[in-house]
Scaffold this motif. Structure first.
Motif, PDB file in Angstrom:
ATOM      1  N   GLY A  66       0.804  -1.218   0.000  1.00 46.79           N
ATOM      2  CA  GLY A  66       0.000   0.000   0.000  1.00 46.79           C
ATOM      3  C   GLY A  66       0.834   1.263   0.000  1.00 46.79           C
ATOM      4  O   GLY A  66       1.905   1.317  -0.602  1.00 46.79           O
ATOM      5  N   ASP A  67       0.337   2.271   0.732  1.00 42.56           N
ATOM      6  CA  ASP A  67       0.940   3.604   0.651  1.00 42.56           C
ATOM      7  C   ASP A  67       1.409   4.105   2.021  1.00 42.56           C
ATOM      8  O   ASP A  67       1.702   3.308   2.914  1.00 42.56           O
ATOM      9  N   SER A  68       1.454   5.421   2.171  1.00 43.95           N
ATOM     10  CA  SER A  68       2.048   6.039   3.356  1.00 43.95           C
ATOM     11  C   SER A  68       1.333   5.690   4.655  1.00 43.95           C
ATOM     12  O   SER A  68       1.968   5.647   5.719  1.00 43.95           O
ATOM     13  N   ILE A  69       0.037   5.432   4.602  1.00 44.14           N
ATOM     14  CA  ILE A  69      -0.682   5.108   5.831  1.00 44.14           C
ATOM     15  C   ILE A  69      -0.138   3.817   6.430  1.00 44.14           C
ATOM     16  O   ILE A  69       0.085   3.716   7.645  1.00 44.14           O
ATOM     17  N   THR A  70       0.112   2.833   5.582  1.00 50.17           N
ATOM     18  CA  THR A  70       0.643   1.559   6.058  1.00 50.17           C
ATOM     19  C   THR A  70       2.111   1.669   6.457  1.00 50.17           C
ATOM     20  O   THR A  70       2.632   0.794   7.157  1.00 50.17           O
ATOM     21  N   ARG A  71       2.776   2.756   6.056  1.00 50.81           N
ATOM     22  CA  ARG A  71       4.153   3.011   6.495  1.00 50.81           C
ATOM     23  C   ARG A  71       4.199   3.856   7.767  1.00 50.81           C
ATOM     24  O   ARG A  71       5.284   4.173   8.265  1.00 50.81           O
ATOM     25  N   GLY A  72       3.060   4.258   8.308  1.00 47.46           N
ATOM     26  CA  GLY A  72       3.040   5.081   9.514  1.00 47.46           C
ATOM     27  C   GLY A  72       3.573   6.488   9.291  1.00 47.46           C
ATOM     28  O   GLY A  72       4.087   7.124  10.219  1.00 47.46           O
ATOM     29  N   PHE A  73       3.405   7.007   8.080  1.00 54.38           N
ATOM     30  CA  PHE A  73       3.952   8.314   7.725  1.00 54.38           C
ATOM     31  C   PHE A  73       3.382   9.409   8.632  1.00 54.38           C
ATOM     32  O   PHE A  73       2.183   9.485   8.879  1.00 54.38           O
ATOM     33  N   ASP A  74       4.267  10.254   9.147  1.00 53.51           N
ATOM     34  CA  ASP A  74       3.932  11.408   9.986  1.00 53.51           C
ATOM     35  C   ASP A  74       3.280  11.024  11.318  1.00 53.51           C
ATOM     36  O   ASP A  74       2.709  11.876  11.999  1.00 53.51           O
ATOM     37  N   ALA A  75       3.379   9.779  11.704  1.00 49.52           N
ATOM     38  CA  ALA A  75       2.806   9.373  12.988  1.00 49.52           C
ATOM     39  C   ALA A  75       3.779   9.589  14.137  1.00 49.52           C
ATOM     40  O   ALA A  75       3.359   9.696  15.296  1.00 49.52           O
ATOM     41  N   CYS A  76       5.086   9.652  13.830  1.00 46.21           N
ATOM     42  CA  CYS A  76       6.107   9.794  14.879  1.00 46.21           C
ATOM     43  C   CYS A  76       6.896  11.094  14.753  1.00 46.21           C
ATOM     44  O   CYS A  76       7.268  11.700  15.761  1.00 46.21           O
ATOM     45  N   SER A  77       7.182  11.523  13.521  1.00 48.49           N
ATOM     46  CA  SER A  77       7.909  12.772  13.297  1.00 48.49           C
ATOM     47  C   SER A  77       7.506  13.325  11.937  1.00 48.49           C
ATOM     48  O   SER A  77       6.971  12.597  11.091  1.00 48.49           O
ATOM     49  N   VAL A  78       7.785  14.588  11.714  1.00 49.96           N
ATOM     50  CA  VAL A  78       7.277  15.266  10.538  1.00 49.96           C
ATOM     51  C   VAL A  78       7.890  14.731   9.246  1.00 49.96           C
ATOM     52  O   VAL A  78       9.103  14.518   9.146  1.00 49.96           O
ATOM     53  N   LEU A  79       7.033  14.474   8.279  1.00 55.31           N
ATOM     54  CA  LEU A  79       7.401  14.048   6.930  1.00 55.31           C
ATOM     55  C   LEU A  79       8.338  12.839   6.925  1.00 55.31           C
ATOM     56  O   LEU A  79       9.265  12.749   6.125  1.00 55.31           O
ATOM     57  N   SER A  80       8.066  11.879   7.818  1.00 56.56           N
ATOM     58  CA  SER A  80       8.901  10.681   7.907  1.00 56.56           C
ATOM     59  C   SER A  80       8.033   9.446   8.118  1.00 56.56           C
ATOM     60  O   SER A  80       6.986   9.504   8.766  1.00 56.56           O
ATOM     61  N   ASP A  81       8.513   8.316   7.585  1.00 58.72           N
ATOM     62  CA  ASP A  81       7.858   7.033   7.843  1.00 58.72           C
ATOM     63  C   ASP A  81       8.134   6.590   9.274  1.00 58.72           C
ATOM     64  O   ASP A  81       9.179   6.914   9.856  1.00 58.72           O
ATOM     65  N   CYS A  82       7.192   5.818   9.813  1.00 60.40           N
ATOM     66  CA  CYS A  82       7.376   5.237  11.138  1.00 60.40           C
ATOM     67  C   CYS A  82       6.714   3.854  11.129  1.00 60.40           C
ATOM     68  O   CYS A  82       5.653   3.648  11.732  1.00 60.40           O
ATOM     69  N   PRO A  83       7.328   2.896  10.409  1.00 60.70           N
ATOM     70  CA  PRO A  83       6.678   1.594  10.210  1.00 60.70           C
ATOM     71  C   PRO A  83       6.411   0.815  11.488  1.00 60.70           C
ATOM     72  O   PRO A  83       5.559  -0.073  11.503  1.00 60.70           O
ATOM     73  N   GLU A  84       7.119   1.163  12.579  1.00 60.67           N
ATOM     74  CA  GLU A  84       6.870   0.431  13.825  1.00 60.67           C
ATOM     75  C   GLU A  84       5.472   0.692  14.384  1.00 60.67           C
ATOM     76  O   GLU A  84       4.986  -0.073  15.217  1.00 60.67           O
ATOM     77  N   VAL A  85       4.796   1.769  13.909  1.00 60.29           N
ATOM     78  CA  VAL A  85       3.425   2.010  14.371  1.00 60.29           C
ATOM     79  C   VAL A  85       2.402   1.692  13.281  1.00 60.29           C
ATOM     80  O   VAL A  85       1.228   2.060  13.403  1.00 60.29           O
ATOM     81  N   SER A  86       2.828   1.016  12.237  1.00 56.95           N
ATOM     82  CA  SER A  86       1.904   0.651  11.158  1.00 56.95           C
ATOM     83  C   SER A  86       0.751  -0.200  11.691  1.00 56.95           C
ATOM     84  O   SER A  86       0.959  -1.149  12.450  1.00 56.95           O
ATOM     85  N   TRP A  87      -0.458   0.131  11.264  1.00 57.06           N
ATOM     86  CA  TRP A  87      -1.645  -0.630  11.660  1.00 57.06           C
ATOM     87  C   TRP A  87      -1.548  -2.086  11.227  1.00 57.06           C
ATOM     88  O   TRP A  87      -2.115  -2.974  11.871  1.00 57.06           O
ATOM     89  N   ALA A  88      -0.815  -2.359  10.137  1.00 52.25           N
ATOM     90  CA  ALA A  88      -0.776  -3.706   9.554  1.00 52.25           C
ATOM     91  C   ALA A  88       0.283  -4.597  10.187  1.00 52.25           C
ATOM     92  O   ALA A  88       0.001  -5.743  10.565  1.00 52.25           O
ATOM     93  N   THR A  89       1.504  -4.082  10.308  1.00 55.19           N
ATOM     94  CA  THR A  89       2.620  -4.939  10.720  1.00 55.19           C
ATOM     95  C   THR A  89       3.489  -4.334  11.805  1.00 55.19           C
ATOM     96  O   THR A  89       4.557  -4.874  12.111  1.00 55.19           O
ATOM     97  N   GLY A  90       3.101  -3.212  12.384  1.00 55.11           N
ATOM     98  CA  GLY A  90       3.941  -2.520  13.354  1.00 55.11           C
ATOM     99  C   GLY A  90       4.220  -3.326  14.608  1.00 55.11           C
ATOM    100  O   GLY A  90       3.491  -4.253  14.962  1.00 55.11           O
ATOM    101  N   SER A  91       5.289  -2.914  15.305  1.00 57.32           N
ATOM    102  CA  SER A  91       5.714  -3.607  16.526  1.00 57.32           C
ATOM    103  C   SER A  91       5.353  -2.843  17.790  1.00 57.32           C
ATOM    104  O   SER A  91       5.561  -3.338  18.902  1.00 57.32           O
TER     105      SER A  91
END
Length: 304
Positions: A66-91
């Motif tokens: 998918g896209d930025s939502i599944t990468r956790g974009f802007d969830a932890c810091s500005v204009l950056s991915d944060c895959p650890e908080v991804s709804w799909a596979t985050g830790s």
């Protein structure tokens, strides 16, 4: 006067001809020229049972595309991915991703993979699906389409026909090597709702000016006719995309659409990133994980 024997032979011949005619008509109705039997559809089609949908509510591995939502974009810091908080596979324990809920934290760390990419559109999904399929997942999550509507202008949005063709190709790509993998398809979020909620925040609107989803978010405070029509055209396209996701998924026996659950979710300030007030925050990611988990583990899919 005719011979009685002659009359007997004539009667037998007539009876034989009548029986032959009935048999011929019956054969034609059943399988002769393929014409539909009365009532619509051939008798064979009406008698054939429809294939049963197959769904395992306890898959043991998960791959995400998918896209930025599944990468956790802007969830932890500005204009950056944060895959650890991804709804799909985050830790992240605060999110409790779909993978963690299905597999447990330990197994999720070794049996979940995230091949989503910030900025991806539906045209990018076949390549992502190729990489995901190589892992041999039992479940693949799909969340894509927002970037097809979020363009520099409404005129640049992906056409519905191209969107459909790319999504079909994505599923075909998966099926070539993983015919039994299940697919959970998320609806595209309500972008107009995100604009309505986020425009109340001055910081968010400044970030929007960097070019985030300009087709919907440009001139965020403008309520003139042109801006209103532009936003509505984006909204209509999102609705059309979701219908494509629903219809195409319905033709795959191992695909489950969320029934519009993500589109219907009312994101508020707590569920939106405080960096851009458009992407999901960590809280929002957790809600997306909850929606997905309920959909995947339900005995029957949500109707729309």
């Amino acid at each position: 006067m005719r011979n009685p024997q002659h009359r007997k032979r004539a009667a037998v011949a007539l009876a034989t001809a009548a029986l032959t005619g009935v048999a011929t008509l019956t054969a034609c109705d059943a399988s002769g020229d393929g014409s539909p039997a009365p009532g619509g559809g051939s008798a064979q089609d009406r008698a054939a049972p429809k294939p049963a949908r197959v769904w395992d509510t306890s898959p043991r591995s998960v791959a995400a595309v998918g896209d930025s939502i599944t990468r956790g974009f802007d969830a932890c810091s500005v204009l950056s991915d944060c895959p650890e908080v991804s709804w799909a596979t985050g830790s992240d324990d605060g999110v409790r991703s779909l993978a963690q809920r299905l597999l447990g934290k330990q197994r999720a760390s070794t049996h979940s993979w995230n091949y989503a990419k910030t900025g991806a559109r539906m045209a990018d999904l076949p390549d992502q699906m190729t990489r995901a399929a190589a892992e041999g997942p039992e479940l693949v999550t799909v969340m894509a389409g927002a970037n097809d509507a979020c363009r520099s202008s409404a005129d640049d949005m992906t056409s519905v026909a191209d969107f459909r063709a790319d999504f079909r190709e994505s599923l075909r790509t998966l099926r070539r090597t993983q015919p039994k993998a299940q697919v959970y398809v998320s609806s595209v979020p309500d972008l107009k709702r995100l604009w309505s909620e986020g425009r109340t925040n001055q910081l968010g609107k400044q970030v929007w000016k960097l070019g985030i989803c300009a087709s919907m978010l440009a001139d965020a405070d403008s309520m003139d006719r042109s801006a209103t029509l532009r936003r509505q055209s984006v909204q209509d396209r999102v609705v059309a995309y979701n219908k494509v996701l629903k219809d195409v998924c319905a033709k795959d026996l191992r695909c489950r659409y969320d029934g519009g659950a993500v589109f219907d979710f009312r994101f508020d300030g707590d569920q939106l990133s405080h960096w851009d007030w458009f992407h999901p925050s960590k809280n929002g990611q957790s809600h997306l994980a909850d929606i997905a988990y309920k959909a995947v583990t339900a005995a029957r899919p949500r109707s729309q």
